[in-house]
Design an enzyme around this catalytic site. Structure first.
Site, short mmCIF file in Angstrom:
data_model
loop_
_atom_site.label_atom_id
_atom_site.label_comp_id
_atom_site.label_asym_id
_atom_site.label_seq_id
_atom_site.Cartn_x
_atom_site.Cartn_y
_atom_site.Cartn_z
CG ASP A 81 -1.93 -2.67 7.50
OD1 ASP A 81 -3.05 -2.40 8.29
OD2 ASP A 81 -1.53 -1.77 6.41
CE LYS A 121 -9.85 -0.08 3.59
NZ LYS A 121 -9.61 0.73 2.90
CD1 TRP A 132 -2.89 1.64 0.25
CD2 TRP A 132 -2.24 1.89 2.72
NE1 TRP A 132 -3.75 2.70 1.25
CE2 TRP A 132 -3.02 2.83 2.55
CE3 TRP A 132 -1.80 1.90 3.97
CZ2 TRP A 132 -3.30 3.68 2.98
CZ3 TRP A 132 -1.53 2.77 4.68
CH2 TRP A 132 -2.73 3.43 4.80
#
Ligand code: LMR
Length: 400
Positions: free
Chosen positions: A211, A246, A130
């Protein structure tokens, strides 16, 4: 004193959203930022979230400070979601958890904490990863190294190369892993690979930072956490950042947590005080609302069932879209094999286009994606899949 400051380029992901909104093209498609969208292109507030908000509105009787570590009930509920109740219990006081302002806040807090523990620490980051990982880690002064992860030609993991590379990571180094639904490539580690990494971490003594921003959006809430649990049950030290952006749809509420597992309860106590001090010196304490919503949902069996069902529907929609996209791209005569899209997990996959082709998709077709070729699969729907696959086929034929 500001006169020497130079303007910086826009964020490669976040800048896509306003650009998409401003585009008058009626056929435009938003496959940019990782935000779940339903069949109508909307990002809904989940039903359990709405209900929890009504409960909070009726019951909350104070807005007094919560404290730098946030709400204990939220921290424990989120740790149980990630580690499972049994492991969370078994870790006991070797684990400490803090509520953070989203996953980004958790990553930054983790980075500051690592810098306090070892100012010279190098964090090994997957290639690709990311794009905000490196800025978040570097902001705390940590060094960065990259390990190979994904083969862009075969759309598969470079696991042997990853293990070879991480063989150089030693005690005092940190290895950053994606818990599930790898962002940006969607290719995840399997059980054997998690176990091999666990062996390597035990042998070399590096610390693992995971993560986990998409728990529940790959294979399910429990299965998505399997890798995290395999490592957490065996490693003496581990950091886990969880995001509720999310899977609870709480993006703008900035809701997340950082859990740190230490060698002993004594060390964990010291770690908790360091983490609270870093939070205090950064933002004093995390925002409350999103965490209060999540805690309300996870502690109420009806709300939890509603949340799990809606999350399952989101996951099934994404997985269905993956199949549909692979099939329609094969039928559109692109001349390429897109079956990998169906194998990958979570919101993202690489289309396998060059930066120039990605730019052409944005500028000529109004199809917004990250320049790396990453798409948010959830942005596809029945109304736009035809335009998307036809456009891509034309582009790949005319400017291969
Ligand atoms: C993404 O990767 O698109 C999301 O996580 C949004 C972000 O903050 O970059």
């Amino acid at each position: 004193m500001f006169d020497e400051l130079q303007p910086l380029p826009p964020d490669p992901i976040l800048a896509l959203t306003p650009a998409y909104r401003a585009d008058p093209n009626p056929d435009k498609i938003d496959l940019g930022a990782g935000v779940y969208k339903d069949e109508h292109g909307k990002t809904p507030v989940m039903a359990a979230v709405k209900q929890a908000e009504r409960t909070l509105l009726a019951k909350q009787d104070s807005k007094a400070y919560v404290g730098p570590a946030g709400a204990t009930g939220f921290n424990e509920a989120l740790a149980e979601l990630a580690f499972g109740a049994d492991l969370a219990g078994a870790l006991g006081s070797r684990r400490t958890s803090l509520q953070t302002p989203g996953g980004c806040g958790g990553l930054r807090l983790a980075a500051e904490f690592l810098a306090r523990a070892n100012a010279g620490a190098t964090v090994w980051v997957s290639d690709p990863s990311w794009p905000n990982h490196v800025p978040l880690l570097c902001a705390a002064g940590l060094g960065i190294a990259h390990y190979p992860y994904y083969d862009f030609d075969s759309h598969s993991l470079r696991f042997d190369a990853m293990i070879d590379s991480l063989g150089k990571a030693a005690s005092g180094d940190v290895v950053l892993l994606h818990g599930c639904c790898h962002n940006p490539c969607g290719a995840d580690l399997d059980r054997e690979q998690w176990l091999a990494l666990r062996e390597l971490a035990l042998a070399n003594g590096f610390t693992v930072l995971i993560d986990m921003a998409y728990q529940g959006l790959g294979d399910g809430i429990e299965r998505d956490a399997a890798g995290v649990r395999l490592l957490a049950e065996a490693l003496p030290e581990l950091l886990l950042v969880s995001s509720c952006s999310k899977n609870f749809g709480l993006y703008r509420e900035r809701t997340g947590a950082l859990s740190v597992i230490c060698r002993s309860a004594t060390v964990a106590k010291a770690a908790a005080s360091q983490l609270a001090a870093i939070a205090r010196a950064s933002y004093s304490m995390p925002p409350d609302h999103g965490a209060a919503v999540v805690q309300t949902i996870l502690e109420n069996s009806d709300l939890r069932a509603s949340w799990e069902a809606e999350l399952a529907a989101m996951r099934e929609r994404i997985n269905g879209l993956r199949g549909a996209l692979a099939e329609r791209l094969a039928a559109a005569g692109t001349g390429r094999d897109f079956s990998f899209i169906e194998r990958e997990k979570g919101m993202f996959s690489f289309l396998g286009v060059s930066p120039e082709q990605a730019e052409a998709l944005v500028n000529q077709y109004g199809i917004y994606l990250v320049k790396s070729g990453r798409i948010n699969v959830a942005g596809v729907n029945e109304a736009n899949i035809g335009y998307l696959t036809r456009s891509l086929a034309v582009l790949l034929r005319t400017s291969p």
